[in-house]
Design a protein around this motif. Structure first.
Motif, PDB file in Angstrom:
ATOM      1  N   SER A 281       9.725   3.181 -25.712  1.00  0.00           N
ATOM      2  CA  SER A 281       9.665   4.642 -25.758  1.00  0.00           C
ATOM      3  C   SER A 281      10.595   5.254 -24.713  1.00  0.00           C
ATOM      4  CB  SER A 281       8.231   5.128 -25.511  1.00  0.00           C
ATOM      5  OG  SER A 281       7.319   4.529 -26.392  1.00  0.00           O
ATOM      6  N   LEU A 282      10.522   4.718 -23.501  1.00  0.00           N
ATOM      7  CA  LEU A 282      11.322   5.242 -22.400  1.00  0.00           C
ATOM      8  C   LEU A 282      12.806   4.935 -22.605  1.00  0.00           C
ATOM      9  CD1 LEU A 282      11.109   6.786 -19.786  1.00  0.00           C
ATOM     10  CD2 LEU A 282      10.584   4.639 -18.600  1.00  0.00           C
ATOM     11  N   PHE A 283      13.090   3.729 -23.087  1.00  0.00           N
ATOM     12  CA  PHE A 283      14.483   3.352 -23.341  1.00  0.00           C
ATOM     13  C   PHE A 283      15.081   4.225 -24.436  1.00  0.00           C
ATOM     14  CE2 PHE A 283      17.838   1.117 -25.537  1.00  0.00           C
ATOM     15  CZ  PHE A 283      18.598   0.586 -24.508  1.00  0.00           C
ATOM     16  N   ALA A 284      14.341   4.428 -25.526  1.00  0.00           N
ATOM     17  CA  ALA A 284      14.849   5.232 -26.640  1.00  0.00           C
ATOM     18  C   ALA A 284      15.123   6.668 -26.194  1.00  0.00           C
ATOM     19  CB  ALA A 284      13.854   5.217 -27.790  1.00  0.00           C
ATOM     20  N   PHE A 285      14.251   7.214 -25.363  1.00  0.00           N
ATOM     21  CA  PHE A 285      14.441   8.572 -24.861  1.00  0.00           C
ATOM     22  C   PHE A 285      15.736   8.682 -24.066  1.00  0.00           C
ATOM     23  CE2 PHE A 285      14.004  11.365 -21.138  1.00  0.00           C
ATOM     24  CZ  PHE A 285      13.907  12.605 -21.772  1.00  0.00           C
ATOM     25  N   GLU A 286      15.932   7.772 -23.113  1.00  0.00           N
ATOM     26  CA  GLU A 286      17.120   7.827 -22.269  1.00  0.00           C
ATOM     27  C   GLU A 286      18.390   7.536 -23.066  1.00  0.00           C
ATOM     28  OE1 GLU A 286      17.502   8.797 -19.249  1.00  0.00           O
ATOM     29  OE2 GLU A 286      15.432   8.962 -18.556  1.00  0.00           O
ATOM     30  N   ALA A 287      18.315   6.622 -24.025  1.00  0.00           N
ATOM     31  CA  ALA A 287      19.485   6.321 -24.859  1.00  0.00           C
ATOM     32  C   ALA A 287      19.856   7.524 -25.724  1.00  0.00           C
ATOM     33  CB  ALA A 287      19.206   5.106 -25.733  1.00  0.00           C
TER      34      ALA A 287
END
Length: 321
Positions: free
Chosen positions: A139-145
């Motif tokens: 979730s956090l990775f997808a947001f930042e990407a």
């Protein structure tokens, strides 16, 4: 994309794909996150997958739930975005603090590797997934990407998380919604009913008064929720599993009543805390696969883009961002 295309489709046995593993990193696995990157040439996608909790440090990361204030990557765009976001400290440190071996953050390492594959395969899309701790990291990775200005990361970034705990508070949710509204991010969060991990961290159940006064610091889920029920209200063998699809938090209603309901639910759930076997079953990949399989035909007909356009699922959610 169709729900049958990704992690859900794989669990339900939908279709065949020409796929290969491009990267797998378990360096210093006892104290750092583990991930893999694969490429699916049939569906033209690159997928980043994060491992769930296995080691002692993974569990300590889960429990490190104090909020960490970090800069909002969307703040400079103006509008109604807060300057800072409150993120689960453990998840943030796991993904963004420098690795002890490579001296760079796992996020930068993974984004670089995925971006390299995407650059060599024009027209491919980035997908992210994970179970439990892996769901939170995805979730956090997808947001930042999705918030990244990197030209080699095509939008939207699509995340399908399984059994994810909550990642951030109110400002994080608003920034997340902004990316969804702009078509840069698509997120499906799959959660089993009575999976305790998907309810955590749950400040509203622990302290109703605090959550009423400090709503901006209460962790909350983001994205479209696919809730899976076991059909255990009677004879389970004679009931088909059911599901519900709705944007996270859309059905909260009156804040005071919502918090009171959370408190009552927490009290009613106390007996289940002492039934470790039920906790393990509801949170396990096997039970997720069983419930998804029970809803197979209905879910294979759904498309994530269509759910974002469905007023019953997302109606009014993006008006305030």
């Amino acid at each position: 994309s169709s729900l049958s295309d990704g992690w859900i489709g794989a669990m339900m046995g939908a279709g065949q794909a020409e796929a290969s593993l491009e990267y797998f990193c378990d360096d210093n696995a006892n104290s750092e996150l583990v991930y893999a990157i694969g490429i699916d040439r049939t569906r033209r996608r690159v997928t980043v997958a994060f491992r769930g909790s296995v080691t002692q440090n993974d569990w300590l990361t889960d429990l490190n739930m104090f909020g960490k204030s970090v800069p909002n990557p969307l703040y400079d765009e103006g509008g109604k975005q807060s300057k800072d976001l409150l993120i689960h400290n453990g998840f943030y440190e796991y993904l963004f603090y420098p690795s002890k071996l490579k001296k760079i953050a796992k996020f930068e390492e993974i984004l670089s590797q995925a971006g390299d594959i995407l650059s060599k395969n024009p027209g491919y899309r980035l997908y992210v997934t994970g179970h439990s701790l892996g769901g939170a990291l995805s979730s956090l990775f997808a947001f930042e990407a999705a918030a990244s200005s990197a030209t080699h990361i095509p939008k939207p970034v699509t995340c399908v998380s399984i059994a994810s705990p909550k990642v951030g508070a109110l400002a994080f949710g608003n920034a997340f919604k902004k990316l969804e509204k702009e078509g840069k991010l698509r997120y499906l969060r799959v959660a089993n009913d009575r999976d305790a991990v998907t309810l955590a961290p749950d400040i509203e159940s622990l302290s109703g008064a605090y959550s009423l006064v400090c709503q901006d610091r209460v962790y909350r889920h983001v994205g479209i929720e696919l809730k899976l029920f076991a059909g255990d209200t009677g004879d389970e063998k004679q009931q088909e599993p059911q599901h519900r699809i709705c944007y996270s938090g859309k059905q909260r209603g009156n804040l005071l009543l919502h918090v009171m309901k959370k408190q009552a639910t927490a009290i009613a759930a106390i007996p289940f805390l002492f039934r470790a076997s039920e906790f393990g079953i509801n949170h396990g990949c096997g039970e997720y696969g069983r419930r998804l399989g029970g809803n197979r035909e209905k879910l294979l007909a759904l498309h994530l883009d269509d759910l974002y356009k469905d007023p019953e699922v997302c109606g009014g959610i993006f008006d305030a961002v």
